[in-house]
Design a protein around this motif. Structure first.
Motif, mmCIF file in Angstrom:
data_model
loop_
_atom_site.group_PDB
_atom_site.id
_atom_site.type_symbol
_atom_site.label_atom_id
_atom_site.label_comp_id
_atom_site.label_asym_id
_atom_site.label_seq_id
_atom_site.Cartn_x
_atom_site.Cartn_y
_atom_site.Cartn_z
ATOM 1 N N TYR A 256 0.560 -0.960 -0.455
ATOM 2 C CA TYR A 256 0.208 0.142 -0.337
ATOM 3 C C TYR A 256 0.750 1.500 0.016
ATOM 4 O O TYR A 256 0.415 2.273 -0.249
ATOM 5 N N LEU A 257 1.986 1.065 -0.084
ATOM 6 C CA LEU A 257 2.763 2.422 -0.137
ATOM 7 C C LEU A 257 3.449 2.378 -1.543
ATOM 8 O O LEU A 257 4.276 3.473 -1.927
ATOM 9 N N ALA A 258 3.575 1.108 -1.899
ATOM 10 C CA ALA A 258 4.380 0.669 -3.302
ATOM 11 C C ALA A 258 3.795 2.116 -4.464
ATOM 12 O O ALA A 258 3.928 2.568 -5.356
ATOM 13 N N SER A 259 2.331 2.468 -4.063
ATOM 14 C CA SER A 259 2.002 3.267 -5.153
ATOM 15 C C SER A 259 2.776 4.763 -4.996
ATOM 16 O O SER A 259 2.880 5.565 -6.051
ATOM 17 N N ARG A 260 3.751 4.989 -3.976
ATOM 18 C CA ARG A 260 3.706 6.824 -4.159
ATOM 19 C C ARG A 260 5.426 6.319 -4.511
ATOM 20 O O ARG A 260 6.029 7.881 -4.593
ATOM 21 N N ILE A 261 5.845 5.470 -4.939
ATOM 22 C CA ILE A 261 7.141 5.690 -5.718
ATOM 23 C C ILE A 261 7.014 6.483 -6.451
ATOM 24 O O ILE A 261 6.284 6.248 -7.333
ATOM 25 N N GLN A 262 8.335 6.728 -6.538
ATOM 26 C CA GLN A 262 8.401 8.375 -7.852
ATOM 27 C C GLN A 262 9.353 7.231 -9.134
ATOM 28 O O GLN A 262 9.234 8.482 -9.562
ATOM 29 N N GLY A 263 10.705 7.219 -8.651
ATOM 30 C CA GLY A 263 11.560 7.028 -9.063
ATOM 31 C C GLY A 263 11.100 5.710 -10.113
ATOM 32 O O GLY A 263 10.401 5.001 -9.456
ATOM 33 N N GLU A 264 12.683 5.598 -10.347
ATOM 34 C CA GLU A 264 12.707 4.381 -11.593
ATOM 35 C C GLU A 264 12.908 2.615 -11.042
ATOM 36 O O GLU A 264 13.321 3.129 -9.607
ATOM 37 N N VAL A 265 12.484 1.967 -10.447
ATOM 38 C CA VAL A 265 12.322 1.131 -9.867
ATOM 39 C C VAL A 265 12.785 -0.671 -10.724
ATOM 40 O O VAL A 265 12.792 -0.838 -11.603
ATOM 41 N N LEU A 266 13.666 -1.102 -10.132
ATOM 42 C CA LEU A 266 14.347 -2.667 -10.867
ATOM 43 C C LEU A 266 13.938 -3.839 -9.496
ATOM 44 O O LEU A 266 14.470 -3.275 -8.648
ATOM 45 N N PHE A 267 12.788 -4.807 -9.509
ATOM 46 C CA PHE A 267 12.505 -5.255 -8.591
ATOM 47 C C PHE A 267 12.871 -6.985 -8.894
ATOM 48 O O PHE A 267 12.265 -7.310 -10.651
ATOM 49 N N ILE A 268 13.374 -7.609 -8.149
ATOM 50 C CA ILE A 268 14.285 -8.928 -9.220
ATOM 51 C C ILE A 268 13.863 -9.344 -8.145
ATOM 52 O O ILE A 268 13.899 -9.611 -6.788
ATOM 53 N N THR A 269 13.215 -11.102 -8.328
ATOM 54 C CA THR A 269 12.578 -12.081 -7.196
ATOM 55 C C THR A 269 13.067 -13.620 -8.448
ATOM 56 O O THR A 269 13.238 -13.703 -9.004
ATOM 57 N N GLY A 270 12.422 -14.574 -7.058
ATOM 58 C CA GLY A 270 12.292 -15.907 -7.442
ATOM 59 C C GLY A 270 11.430 -16.962 -7.474
ATOM 60 O O GLY A 270 10.930 -15.808 -6.075
ATOM 61 N N LEU A 271 10.798 -17.125 -8.128
ATOM 62 C CA LEU A 271 9.865 -18.005 -7.988
ATOM 63 C C LEU A 271 9.634 -18.662 -7.253
ATOM 64 O O LEU A 271 8.636 -19.514 -7.105
ATOM 65 N N MET A 272 10.533 -19.743 -7.039
ATOM 66 C CA MET A 272 10.556 -20.464 -6.109
ATOM 67 C C MET A 272 11.271 -20.130 -4.355
ATOM 68 O O MET A 272 11.116 -21.377 -3.664
ATOM 69 N N ASP A 273 10.377 -19.114 -3.859
ATOM 70 C CA ASP A 273 10.281 -17.564 -2.760
ATOM 71 C C ASP A 273 9.655 -19.153 -1.713
ATOM 72 O O ASP A 273 7.775 -18.224 -1.896
ATOM 73 N N THR A 274 10.257 -19.296 -0.583
ATOM 74 C CA THR A 274 9.323 -19.227 0.396
ATOM 75 C C THR A 274 9.392 -19.313 1.474
ATOM 76 O O THR A 274 8.611 -19.094 2.428
ATOM 77 N N ILE A 275 10.116 -18.330 1.511
ATOM 78 C CA ILE A 275 10.524 -17.196 2.847
ATOM 79 C C ILE A 275 9.605 -16.260 2.648
ATOM 80 O O ILE A 275 8.718 -15.534 3.649
ATOM 81 N N CYS A 276 9.480 -15.480 1.406
ATOM 82 C CA CYS A 276 8.810 -14.461 1.195
ATOM 83 C C CYS A 276 7.548 -14.943 0.023
ATOM 84 O O CYS A 276 8.449 -14.472 -1.160
ATOM 85 N N PRO A 277 6.856 -15.565 0.001
ATOM 86 C CA PRO A 277 6.364 -16.123 -1.011
ATOM 87 C C PRO A 277 5.910 -14.812 -2.120
ATOM 88 O O PRO A 277 5.710 -13.293 -2.253
ATOM 89 N N PRO A 278 6.263 -15.946 -3.338
ATOM 90 C CA PRO A 278 5.922 -14.376 -4.412
ATOM 91 C C PRO A 278 4.641 -13.666 -4.843
ATOM 92 O O PRO A 278 4.958 -12.734 -4.904
ATOM 93 N N SER A 279 3.247 -14.190 -4.561
ATOM 94 C CA SER A 279 2.467 -13.325 -4.188
ATOM 95 C C SER A 279 2.799 -12.091 -3.989
ATOM 96 O O SER A 279 1.278 -11.454 -4.042
#
Length: 319
Positions: A256-279
Motif C-alpha cells: 500500500y506504499l508502493a504506489s507512492r514511488i516516483q523513481g524508477e524501480v528494478l524489482f528482482i525475485t525468484g519464483l521458488m521463494d518460500t520465505i517471502c512468497p512470490p504472490s
C-alpha cells in the motif's frame, strides 16, 4: 516447472489479500509530520577503517521517539564533482555489513550510506516503550498498542531520514540518490522510495513485509514470518481478533506504499521463494505505477541470485 505459488501470469495480476486500513494515507502523513519535527542531530565520526580511496564515517542521527540511529557512510576521496549516493538496507535481524563490501560502489564515485535498523544486529537504538507483546519479532512489536507505535513504522521513517540526510550531504548530487536491498532490505528500499519520492532509483530484491494475510493463508508463517504464528498462539489463540490484527498490520504493508514511488524501480525475485512468497511480493510490484523493470529467476528462492548484484550496479550506472 514446479510451483510454490501462483503461475507467473497470475502473479502479474495479483492485487493482494491483506486489508488496507481506511485511514492509511492519513496514518503516513501523520508519521511523516512527526519525523519532520525531530531534530536530526547529525554526527559524523571518522571510522577506524579507512582506505586511500574511501573516507569512512560512523554516521549517527536521531529518529522518531528519540532513538539514535547508526549508519556507515563512505565517500570517495578522488571525486570532486557531485557524486551519486546509494542507500543500502540489510536483511531482517542483520546489520549494515562490513566497510570493505561497499568499496566497489565507492570506486565508481558513489557515496554509500548503509543503515543499521533499530533494535537489530547493528549499533542503532530501539527505545521501545510499547504496550503489549515484545516476545518475538519486529512485525508484531506494538501490535497491541496504538498503530502509531508499530516498530516498523519507526524503521520505515528511519529510511526516510537517511535519504534526507543523503540528499543534503556536501558533494552528493540530489538528482542521483538511489536505494537498494534484499529481503527486509528490499522492503525498506520500497518504503524509502515511497515515503521520500526524491529517491530516483530503487533496486529491490525479493522484498519482505508485504501482504501478511496471504502469508498466513499459505501456511508460511514460519522463518521470517514466524512471529505471526507466535502472536496468535500467545496472544489470540482463538483468533477472536484476527480481522483487527491483519488490518493493523496493513499500516506497515508495503503493497500500500508502493504506489507512492516516483523513481524508477528494478524489482528482482525468484519464483521458488518460500520465505517471502512470490504472490506477496507481486502484491507490491503490481501497485508500482512508476517506471519499473521485473527480473524473474524461475528456479531460485530466497537465496543468492546470480547476476543480481551486477544488474543492480548497472541499473544505478544507467546502463
Amino acid at each position: 516447472m514446479p510451483l510454490v505459488d501462483m503461475p507467473l501470469e497470475q502473479l502479474k495480476q495479483y492485487q493482494g489479500r491483506n486489508p488496507r486500513p481506511a485511514d492509511f494515507d492519513a496514518y503516513w502523513e501523520r508519521a511523516l509530520g512527526e519525523l519532520a519535527m525531530v531534530d536530526t542531530q547529525l554526527e559524523l565520526i571518522p571510522s577506524t577503517f579507512q582506505t586511500p580511496q574511501a573516507e569512512c564515517f560512523d554516521l549517527y542521527f536521531t529518529g522518531v521517539r528519540g532513538a539514535r540511529i547508526h549508519a556507515k557512510y563512505l565517500r570517495s576521496r578522488a571525486v570532486s564533482t557531485p557524486q551519486p549516493a546509494v542507500l543500502q538496507f540489510h536483511g531482517y535481524t542483520g546489520d549494515a555489513g562490513e566497510w570493505q563490501d561497499k568499496l566497489a560502489y565507492v570506486s565508481l564515485g558513489f557515496s554509500v550510506l548503509a543503515l543499521d535498523c533499530r533494535g537489530q544486529g547493528g549499533l542503532s537504538e530501539d527505545t521501545g516503550g510499547v504496550k503489549g507483546n515484545t516476545h518475538n519479532g519486529h512485525i508484531i512489536r506494538g501490535l497491541d498498542d496504538h498503530p502509531d507505535n508499530l516498530l516498523f513504522r519507526h524503521i520505515y521513517l528511519d529510511t526516510v531520514r537517511l535519504a534526507q540526510i543523503a540528499l543534503e550531504l556536501p558533494g552528493v548530487d540530489p538528482e542521483r540518490v538511489y536505494a537498494m536491498g534484499g529481503s527486509q532490505g528490499g522492503a525498506l528500499t520500497i518504503a524509502c522510495a515511497a515515503l521520500e519520492p526524491r529517491v530516483k532509483k530503487a533496486a529491490t530484491t525479493y522484498p519482505f513485509l508485504c501482504d501478511y494475510k496471504r502469508v498466513w493463508e499459505m501456511d508460511l508463517a514460519k522463518d521470517a514470518y514466524h512471529e505471526l504464528s507466535i502472536y496468535f498462539r500467545k496472544f489470540d489463540p482463538l483468533h477472536e481478533r484476527e480481522d483487527e490484527v491483519f488490518e493493523k498490520l496493513g499500516y506497515i504493508d508495503l503493497q500500500y506504499l508502493a504506489s507512492r514511488i516516483q523513481g524508477e524501480v528494478l524489482f528482482i525475485t525468484g519464483l521458488m521463494d518460500t520465505i517471502c512468497p512470490p504472490s506477496t511480493q507481486f502484491a507490491a510490484y503490481n501497485k508500482i505505477t512508476a517506471p519499473k523493470q521485473l527480473v524473474v529467476y524461475p528456479d531460485f528462492g530466497h537465496e543468492y541470485l546470480p547476476g543480481g548484484g551486477d544488474r543492480t550496479m548497472q541499473f544505478f550506472l544507467g546502463e
